[in-house]
Scaffold this active site. Structure first.
Site, PDB file in Angstrom:
ATOM      1  CG  ASP A  40      54.353  42.532  24.587  1.00  0.00           C
ATOM      2  OD1 ASP A  40      54.150  41.301  24.531  1.00  0.00           O
ATOM      3  OD2 ASP A  40      55.459  43.018  24.936  1.00  0.00           O
ATOM      4  CB  SER A  41      51.559  38.574  21.255  1.00  0.00           C
ATOM      5  OG  SER A  41      50.412  38.422  22.068  1.00  0.00           O
ATOM      6  CG  ASP A  79      52.545  41.320  28.021  1.00  0.00           C
ATOM      7  OD1 ASP A  79      53.031  40.901  29.091  1.00  0.00           O
ATOM      8  OD2 ASP A  79      52.448  40.614  27.001  1.00  0.00           O
ATOM      9  CE  LYS A 109      52.957  38.032  29.821  1.00  0.00           C
ATOM     10  NZ  LYS A 109      54.174  38.410  29.067  1.00  0.00           N
ATOM     11  CD  GLU A 111      58.864  40.101  27.457  1.00  0.00           C
ATOM     12  OE1 GLU A 111      60.043  40.242  27.042  1.00  0.00           O
ATOM     13  OE2 GLU A 111      57.880  39.988  26.695  1.00  0.00           O
ATOM     14  CD  GLU A 179      57.329  33.212  24.732  1.00  0.00           C
ATOM     15  OE1 GLU A 179      57.026  34.188  25.461  1.00  0.00           O
ATOM     16  OE2 GLU A 179      57.206  33.227  23.496  1.00  0.00           O
TER      17      GLU A 179
HETATM   18  O1  KIV Z   1      52.496  38.771  24.584  1.00  0.00           O
HETATM   19  C1  KIV Z   1      52.060  37.623  24.768  1.00  0.00           C
HETATM   20  O2  KIV Z   1      51.090  37.181  24.143  1.00  0.00           O
HETATM   21  C2  KIV Z   1      52.725  36.800  25.762  1.00  0.00           C
HETATM   22  C3  KIV Z   1      52.341  35.357  25.813  1.00  0.00           C
HETATM   23  C4  KIV Z   1      52.940  34.622  24.692  1.00  0.00           C
HETATM   24  C5  KIV Z   1      52.697  34.749  27.122  1.00  0.00           C
HETATM   25  O3  KIV Z   1      53.561  37.272  26.472  1.00  0.00           O
END
Ligand code: KIV
Length: 265
Positions: A40-41, A79, A109, A111, A179
């Site tokens: 989600d980056s 994510d 994924k 959090e 992280e």
């Molecule tokens: O969103 C993302 O790119 C991440 C990575 C930094 C692990 O969660």
């Protein structure tokens, strides 16, 4: 999934990078990257938001589908964005199921490692959805964490993080991203759980490493945290190319005759 557990057992490090589009996803697959994350980056790196919070499920599906088209044979995890897995177990399963159905990707994924999040992980795994956990700095909780800083410092925070890693393993997660965690703590977690740890700013003692692709390739010039090594400088090359193009267009030297078509059939 089994492959990553076996890599941990053999002491083979897992290479993970993010991708948001078919172009880079194809390169990651061709270069043999073990695990691709549609992070989600994407919100900050590609969409211009100042955090991951505004990213929507539809946007993750849009980018996840593009990554699938570019990397049809890779193991790719998406994510789950902020507020897509917090409300209820039913909503979490429905959202994660939609992501997998509409992208064709393999896992999600999310959090956190608190009991409520572990309940979501367990429900997803029971529904047949592979899950990676994410501990330490959790960008979706940036307002409660109070900023982008190292997590798990001090005995109490370290103990809590280790407990959450164990709980995620117990809930059925097949790996955990760590992280911005002190290297010694990441190594301790790695030695204490049976599933792989993937570090970002967590030292060399993890089972694998992940970076945001644009950061690793130097496509995010303003972002220089201590943990980041820039493996290429694509921004400089891209700028030079843009400048050369503009120069030649303005000077009338591009297109040259060899770039132009005659009128003969
Ligand atoms: O969103 C993302 O790119 C991440 C990575 C930094 C692990 O969660």
């Amino acid at each position: 999934m089994r492959r990553f557990l076996e890599m941990k057992r053999r002491g083979e490090r897992i290479v993970m990078l993010t991708a948001y589009d078919a172009f880079f996803a194809r390169m990651l697959e061709e270069e043999g990257v073990d695990l691709i994350l549609v992070g989600d980056s994407v919100g900050q790196v590609v969409l211009g938001y100042d955090s991951t919070l505004p990213v929507t499920l539809d946007q993750m599906i849009h980018h996840g589908s593009a990554v699938r088209r570019g990397a049809p044979s890779s193991f790719v995890v998406v994510d789950l964005p902020f507020m897509s897995y917090q409300v209820s177990v039913d909503e979490t399963i429905r959202n994660a199921g939609r992501v997998l159905k509409e992208t064709g990707l393999q896992g999600v994924k999310l959090e956190g490692g608190d009991p409520r999040t572990c309940t979501m992980v367990e429900a997803l795994v029971t529904a047949g959805i592979p899950v990676i956990g994410h501990l330490g700095l959790r960008p979706q909780s940036i307002h409660t964490l109070g900023g982008y800083r190292v997590q798990g410092r001090g005995e109490e925070e370290a103990g809590e993080l280790l407990g959450q890693a164990l709980a995620l393993e117990q809930a059925g997660a097949f790996a955990v991203v760590l992280e911005l965690v002190p290297a010694a703590l990441a190594e301790q977690v790695t030695g204490s759980i049976g599933i792989p740890t993937i570090g970002i700013g967590a030292g060399v003692g993890c089972d694998g490493q992940v970076l945001v692709l644009y950061d690793a390739l130097g496509l995010n010039a303003g972002f220089r945290p201590r943990f980041l090594k820039q493996f290429a400088d694509l921004e400089e090359m891209a700028r030079a190319g843009i400048q050369a193009y503009a120069r030649e267009v303005r000077a009338g030297t591009y297109p040259a005759p060899e770039h132009s078509f005659g009128s003969e059939p």
